[in-house]
Design an enzyme around this catalytic site. Structure first.
Site, short mmCIF file in Angstrom:
data_model
loop_
_atom_site.label_atom_id
_atom_site.label_comp_id
_atom_site.label_asym_id
_atom_site.label_seq_id
_atom_site.Cartn_x
_atom_site.Cartn_y
_atom_site.Cartn_z
CE LYS A 111 -2.07 3.55 2.24
NZ LYS A 111 -1.98 4.40 1.04
CB ALA A 162 2.51 7.67 -0.14
N GLY A 177 6.95 5.50 7.58
CA GLY A 177 6.12 6.70 7.50
C GLY A 177 6.22 7.51 8.77
CB SER A 178 4.22 10.32 9.99
OG SER A 178 2.95 9.72 9.89
CD GLU A 223 13.14 1.20 9.56
OE1 GLU A 223 13.57 2.22 10.14
OE2 GLU A 223 13.75 0.12 9.58
CG LEU A 224 7.66 4.90 12.98
CD1 LEU A 224 6.98 4.86 14.33
CD2 LEU A 224 6.66 4.64 11.85
CB CYS A 248 13.18 9.20 7.93
SG CYS A 248 14.14 7.99 7.00
P1 NAP Z 1 2.67 9.22 6.34
O1 NAP Z 1 1.69 10.28 6.14
O2 NAP Z 1 2.74 8.59 7.67
O3 NAP Z 1 2.36 8.11 5.23
C1 NAP Z 1 3.14 6.94 5.09
C2 NAP Z 1 2.27 5.81 4.61
O4 NAP Z 1 1.36 5.47 5.65
C3 NAP Z 1 1.40 6.19 3.42
O5 NAP Z 1 1.23 5.06 2.61
C4 NAP Z 1 0.08 6.58 4.08
O6 NAP Z 1 -1.04 6.44 3.22
C5 NAP Z 1 0.02 5.59 5.22
N1 NAP Z 1 -0.75 6.04 6.37
C6 NAP Z 1 -0.83 7.28 6.89
N2 NAP Z 1 -1.61 7.27 7.98
C7 NAP Z 1 -2.04 6.00 8.15
C8 NAP Z 1 -2.89 5.35 9.09
N3 NAP Z 1 -3.44 6.01 10.10
N4 NAP Z 1 -3.13 4.03 8.94
C9 NAP Z 1 -2.57 3.35 7.93
N5 NAP Z 1 -1.75 3.90 7.01
C10 NAP Z 1 -1.49 5.20 7.12
O7 NAP Z 1 4.12 9.68 5.99
P2 NAP Z 1 4.63 10.42 4.67
O8 NAP Z 1 4.18 11.82 4.73
O9 NAP Z 1 4.26 9.62 3.48
O10 NAP Z 1 6.20 10.30 4.86
C11 NAP Z 1 6.92 11.14 5.67
C12 NAP Z 1 7.19 10.52 7.03
O11 NAP Z 1 7.80 9.24 6.85
C13 NAP Z 1 8.17 11.32 7.82
O12 NAP Z 1 7.78 11.37 9.15
C14 NAP Z 1 9.48 10.55 7.64
O13 NAP Z 1 10.41 10.79 8.65
C15 NAP Z 1 8.98 9.15 7.64
N6 NAP Z 1 9.95 8.25 7.00
C16 NAP Z 1 10.66 7.37 7.77
C17 NAP Z 1 11.63 6.55 7.21
C18 NAP Z 1 12.43 5.61 8.03
O14 NAP Z 1 13.10 4.76 7.46
N7 NAP Z 1 12.43 5.70 9.34
C19 NAP Z 1 11.88 6.65 5.84
C20 NAP Z 1 11.13 7.56 5.07
C21 NAP Z 1 10.18 8.34 5.67
P3 NAP Z 1 -1.70 7.72 2.51
O15 NAP Z 1 -0.66 8.31 1.64
O16 NAP Z 1 -2.84 7.12 1.77
O17 NAP Z 1 -2.11 8.64 3.61
#
Ligand code: NAP
Length: 454
Positions: A153, A155, A205-206, A227-228, A261
């Site tokens: 799934k 983004a 993700g976040s 991985e947040l 991230c």
């Molecule tokens: P995000 O809004 O959390 O989205 C990430 C993924 O999760 C997307 O596929 C999103 O789907 C899905 N998602 C969001 N909320 C959800 C929920 N409540 N339930 C299930 N799925 C959900 O993050 P982003 O804006 O795409 O990416 C940026 C974040 O990712 C930053 O915080 C960054 O630090 C983090 N990140 C971490 C790493 C690591 O390795 N630690 C690497 C890269 C990025 P939708 O798009 O459909 O909302």
């Protein structure tokens, strides 16, 4: 409906129907069915196809980088490097998966006792848009080499990349349902996690998304790797090579327009070298040339979406209202697209978003501290624990700070934090748990089975 919107122009470039519940059910069942035969294939068979995939990625790198540029604004040169890294992780696991997963003999009173690593089934990956290929491949290459199957799934703003990845697996020669994409929104994720055929979930993700997915997975006792987000501290000590450190810090902050991230986010500088570092750093940050990601002159593209750009700007304004000072940038440019300029904020204090939160864009928070001891204290004064770096001429001291004193999953001395297929990658605290890459990553979704023969 999912839309690809070009963040440079604001134009919709493509639209896709999201999948119905029935369609999702069909794909998950197919991936599960496929797992029963895929897990029985030999490592050499999987390895051959994984190497085909690596070659395919290399041959299509221009096209795939262009797709990222128009779908989420990544500078084309960085996109090409991202695809090359995906090919690397495929080759790496094609070559090493078998040895990572060899049986481990353990001496006991029994005739024979050992640990055998067995795949567990279909794994759900929930992935972000910032490295739309790399994040998926660093999960998929080890997972599939280990004999699991995967559903993705991605983004919602990168459906084009999501479908392209599925096509790449197919074209490389993997059986149809080893890797499938689900075009679904985040609200549909709960049902997927709860589906009996899904055995575990990996989310990048976040932190709020991680908490939500972890609690759903917890309610049905399924493992997750998370991985947040991060707010990586970079410590500049008084004996650091300041010119060199400033260059590396600016690169670490501006790569992918700061949307990483593990981007350098907080720069903690000891008093004695504060102004000298700030001068070099300001110079380096000003060198960025932001514009159309497809233009070869461009070094920094737009942010991936306009709402994300506006959110970042609000964090800057809120910090300034609470006393932060703008050294450079800090204004939304008067032009089309989700652009934000390289920005430096100083006079940063706890209670400001620039101190407490993740700034997901080209904004650097520079924090002045009395000495090394305070630098370490401020570095660890965060809910996150993903990466960290320390700059010093004293390598022994740097190594000690990195190994013992910084609370993070990946600590670098005199360089910016980066992932590497050969090294484990992941965080602590609110940056998540579990590890990707290396021998650690491939074992996350395996049953470490104990076998004892009396
Ligand atoms: P995000 O809004 O959390 O989205 C990430 C993924 O999760 C997307 O596929 C999103 O789907 C899905 N998602 C969001 N909320 C959800 C929920 N409540 N339930 C299930 N799925 C959900 O993050 P982003 O804006 O795409 O990416 C940026 C974040 O990712 C930053 O915080 C960054 O630090 C983090 N990140 C971490 C790493 C690591 O390795 N630690 C690497 C890269 C990025 P939708 O798009 O459909 O909302």
């Amino acid at each position: 409906m999912m839309k690809s919107i070009n963040p440079t122009t604001g134009e919709t470039i493509n639209s896709f129907e999201t999948y119905s519940e029935k369609g999702v059910e069909k794909i998950i069942n197919a991936a599960d069915k496929c797992w029963h035969s895929w897990q029985k294939t030999s490592f050499s068979h999987r390895s051959q196809i994984m190497q085909n995939l690596a070659s395919l990625l290399k041959s299509k790198k221009e096209k795939l980088a262009h797709l990222m540029a128009i779908e989420m604004g990544k500078v084309k040169k960085e996109g090409i490097a991202e695809i090359e890294k995906c090919a690397w992780v495929c080759d790496y696991y094609a070559q090493n998966a078998e040895s990572f997963l060899e049986n481990e003999l353990i001496k006991t009173e029994a005739k024979k006792s050992f640990v055998s690593y067995q795949p567990i089934g279909t794994i759900l990956a929930v992935m972000p848009w910032n490295f739309p290929f790399w994040q998926v491949f660093r999960f998929a290459a080890p997972t599939i080499m280990a004999g699991n199957t995967a559903v993705l799934k991605h983004a919602s703003n990168v459906p084009g990349c999501a479908l392209e990845i599925e096509d790449l697996f197919r074209e490389a020669g993997f059986p149809e349902n080893v890797f499938r994409t689900l075009l679904i929104g985040s609200r549909q994720v709960e049902n997927v996690i709860k589906h009996p055929a899904i055995k575990a979930v990996s989310l990048t993700g976040s932190t709020p998304a991680g908490k939500s997915v972890a609690s759903i997975a917890g309610s049905v006792l399924k493992k997750c790797v998370l991985e947040l987000g991060g707010s990586d501290p970079y410590l500049i000590l008084k004996d650091a090579n300041l010119e060199e450190a400033a260059k590396i810090c600016a690169t670490g902050r501006l790569l992918n327009a700061g949307q990483s991230c593990i981007a350098a986010k907080r720069f903690i500088v000891v008093d004695e070298v504060y102004f000298e570092f700030l001068e070099h750093f300001t110079h380096e940050m000003n060198e960025a040339h932001f514009g159309d990601p497809c233009d070869p002159e461009t070094t920094m593209g737009p942010l991936a979406r306009e709402d994300l750009r506006n959110e970042l700007h609000n964090q800057v304004v809120d910090s300034v209202n609470k006393g932060a000072e703008v050294v450079i940038g800090g204004e939304i440019p008067n032009r089309k697209g989700a652009f934000y300029p390289p920005t430096i904020l100083e006079n940063i204090q706890p209670g400001m978003p620039a101190y407490d939160e993740e700034l997901f864009g080209p904004v650097a928070a520079v924090i002045r501290v009395k000495d090394e001891k305070e630098a370490i204290k401020v570095a660890n004064d965060t809910g996150f624990g993903l990466g960290a770096a320390v700059f010093t001429a004293d390598i022994k001291k740097g190594e000690n700070i990195a190994e013992i004193q910084l609370e993070a999953g990946c600590c670098f001395v005199n360089d910016f934090v980066k992932s590497d297929p050969r090294l484990p990658f992941g965080g602590i605290k609110e940056s998540g748990y579990g590890r990707e890459l290396s021998s650690f990553g491939i074992k996350e979704f395996m049953n470490a089975k104990t076998v004892v023969v009396k």
